[in-house]
Design a protein around this motif. Sequence first.
Motif, PDB file in Angstrom:
ATOM      1  N   UNK A  16       0.826  -1.199   0.000  1.00  0.00           N
ATOM      2  CA  UNK A  16       0.000   0.000   0.000  1.00  0.00           C
ATOM      3  C   UNK A  16       0.864   1.255   0.000  1.00  0.00           C
ATOM      4  N   UNK A  17       0.431   2.248  -0.758  1.00  0.00           N
ATOM      5  CA  UNK A  17       1.120   3.531  -0.797  1.00  0.00           C
ATOM      6  C   UNK A  17       0.583   4.482   0.255  1.00  0.00           C
ATOM      7  N   UNK A  18      -0.048   3.923   1.276  1.00  0.00           N
ATOM      8  CA  UNK A  18      -0.526   4.696   2.421  1.00  0.00           C
ATOM      9  C   UNK A  18      -0.104   3.981   3.696  1.00  0.00           C
ATOM     10  N   UNK A  19      -0.006   4.729   4.769  1.00  0.00           N
ATOM     11  CA  UNK A  19       0.297   4.161   6.077  1.00  0.00           C
ATOM     12  C   UNK A  19      -1.007   3.650   6.685  1.00  0.00           C
ATOM     13  N   UNK A  20      -1.071   2.352   6.983  1.00  0.00           N
ATOM     14  CA  UNK A  20      -2.305   1.771   7.489  1.00  0.00           C
ATOM     15  C   UNK A  20      -2.726   2.356   8.832  1.00  0.00           C
ATOM     16  N   UNK A  21      -1.777   2.777   9.631  1.00  0.00           N
ATOM     17  CA  UNK A  21      -2.090   3.302  10.963  1.00  0.00           C
ATOM     18  C   UNK A  21      -2.621   4.732  10.909  1.00  0.00           C
ATOM     19  N   UNK A  22      -2.017   5.568  10.055  1.00  0.00           N
ATOM     20  CA  UNK A  22      -2.381   6.985  10.028  1.00  0.00           C
ATOM     21  C   UNK A  22      -3.256   7.375   8.843  1.00  0.00           C
ATOM     22  N   UNK A  23      -3.218   6.560   7.786  1.00  0.00           N
ATOM     23  CA  UNK A  23      -3.945   6.901   6.571  1.00  0.00           C
ATOM     24  C   UNK A  23      -3.209   7.869   5.677  1.00  0.00           C
ATOM     25  N   UNK A  40      -4.113   2.496  -5.635  1.00  0.00           N
ATOM     26  CA  UNK A  40      -5.533   2.302  -5.329  1.00  0.00           C
ATOM     27  C   UNK A  40      -5.873   2.631  -3.880  1.00  0.00           C
ATOM     28  N   UNK A  41      -4.924   2.427  -2.978  1.00  0.00           N
ATOM     29  CA  UNK A  41      -5.217   2.547  -1.548  1.00  0.00           C
ATOM     30  C   UNK A  41      -5.636   3.954  -1.141  1.00  0.00           C
ATOM     31  N   UNK A  42      -5.223   4.958  -1.899  1.00  0.00           N
ATOM     32  CA  UNK A  42      -5.567   6.334  -1.532  1.00  0.00           C
ATOM     33  C   UNK A  42      -7.066   6.584  -1.625  1.00  0.00           C
ATOM     34  N   UNK A  43      -7.789   5.697  -2.315  1.00  0.00           N
ATOM     35  CA  UNK A  43      -9.228   5.858  -2.458  1.00  0.00           C
ATOM     36  C   UNK A  43     -10.009   5.146  -1.349  1.00  0.00           C
ATOM     37  N   UNK A  44      -9.312   4.426  -0.482  1.00  0.00           N
ATOM     38  CA  UNK A  44      -9.976   3.683   0.586  1.00  0.00           C
ATOM     39  C   UNK A  44     -10.052   4.527   1.855  1.00  0.00           C
ATOM     40  N   UNK A  45     -11.172   4.427   2.562  1.00  0.00           N
ATOM     41  CA  UNK A  45     -11.339   5.103   3.849  1.00  0.00           C
ATOM     42  C   UNK A  45     -10.884   4.127   4.923  1.00  0.00           C
ATOM     43  N   UNK A  46      -9.688   4.362   5.468  1.00  0.00           N
ATOM     44  CA  UNK A  46      -9.054   3.367   6.326  1.00  0.00           C
ATOM     45  C   UNK A  46      -9.654   3.285   7.725  1.00  0.00           C
TER      46      UNK A  46
END
Length: 343
Positions: free
Chosen positions: A47-54, A154-160
């Motif tokens: 993922x190109x996002x941090x799962x903890x912080x988004x 794709x991960x930037x479009x997900x609301x974590x």
Amino acid sequence: MSTDETFVLSTGAALPGDPIDNTALAKRFGVNAQWVELFVGTRTRHFAVDLDTGAQTHTLTDLATAAAEQAMVRAGLEAADIDFVVLGTATPDMLMPATVNLVADRLGLDQVATYQLQSGCAGAVQALDLGRRLLDEGDGTGNRVGLVIGGDVCAKHLVLDRDTTGQPPSELINYVLFGDGAGAVVLSADPDGARMRLDSVLNRFTGLGRDPAQVIHWWGETGPVEGVQAVTEDYKAIEERVPGMAVEVLHELLDARGWDKSDLSFLLPPQLSGRMTQKIVKELGVDGAAEVSVVADTGNNGNALPFLQLDALAPLLGAGQRAAAVAIESSKWLKGGFTVEGL
């Protein structure tokens, strides 16, 4: 379908951060890790996002640039050697400027032609098709070497931080199916130093009268539309139609080259998910060819996948060996593929 010779000098790949396994995914989103393993068949993804912080850790520009740089280094090329850049993606960093131009700037390119194609998985094949057509075929363009890149974030479009309890499968699947990444190839009109020859490329729209099986809305300044799901996936339709479409592509590619299944040393199947890939490979029935798949480890990162497969194939493909790749896009039903031979 074009069959003029095009040569692949090198490949490159870029994946963001460490791989995220199903246990970590289950902990973050409240899904069942075994369900992901059995239903989707993907073990890890990036993922190109941090799962903890988004927070976004990598942009598509970052990943596409890294993949292109690796391909250029492997080919021994400098910025001045590149005549054009093509990028295939479904998730550009912004509407404007086009991500391909941000990548060109990062690479130190100037006064070159740039093209950005927006599509799903089939966009990688479209980019290859355009790239090979841009090479000089005696028309005086002077294009001898070009970069072709595919990637998605794709991960930037997900609301974590959302509660996934009770989400419909068509929306929940997107949290476990997709990953982020980019891949690249250097194409050349000349065989010197080439690793393989790109023999043929197939790119077809086949969605006349068919409902889309994947829809991703792009909200502008007006924001989301009430009652409209941002991302939907008709996984049942995909399971029903994709294997048959893959068989159609493979037969057409082989017929175009005058090859038989027994002529293939390697098969690069569609990479929708680990489970779907297994189903498709069985349907294709190319028992004598070694499968080159990456999706179970990278997640479905869209336009990156065929390039990541080529990157995995490059050190394996010997002189005279043949490979066929198939890509299917379910958004509005596109099928594509290509064949390569080792040099």
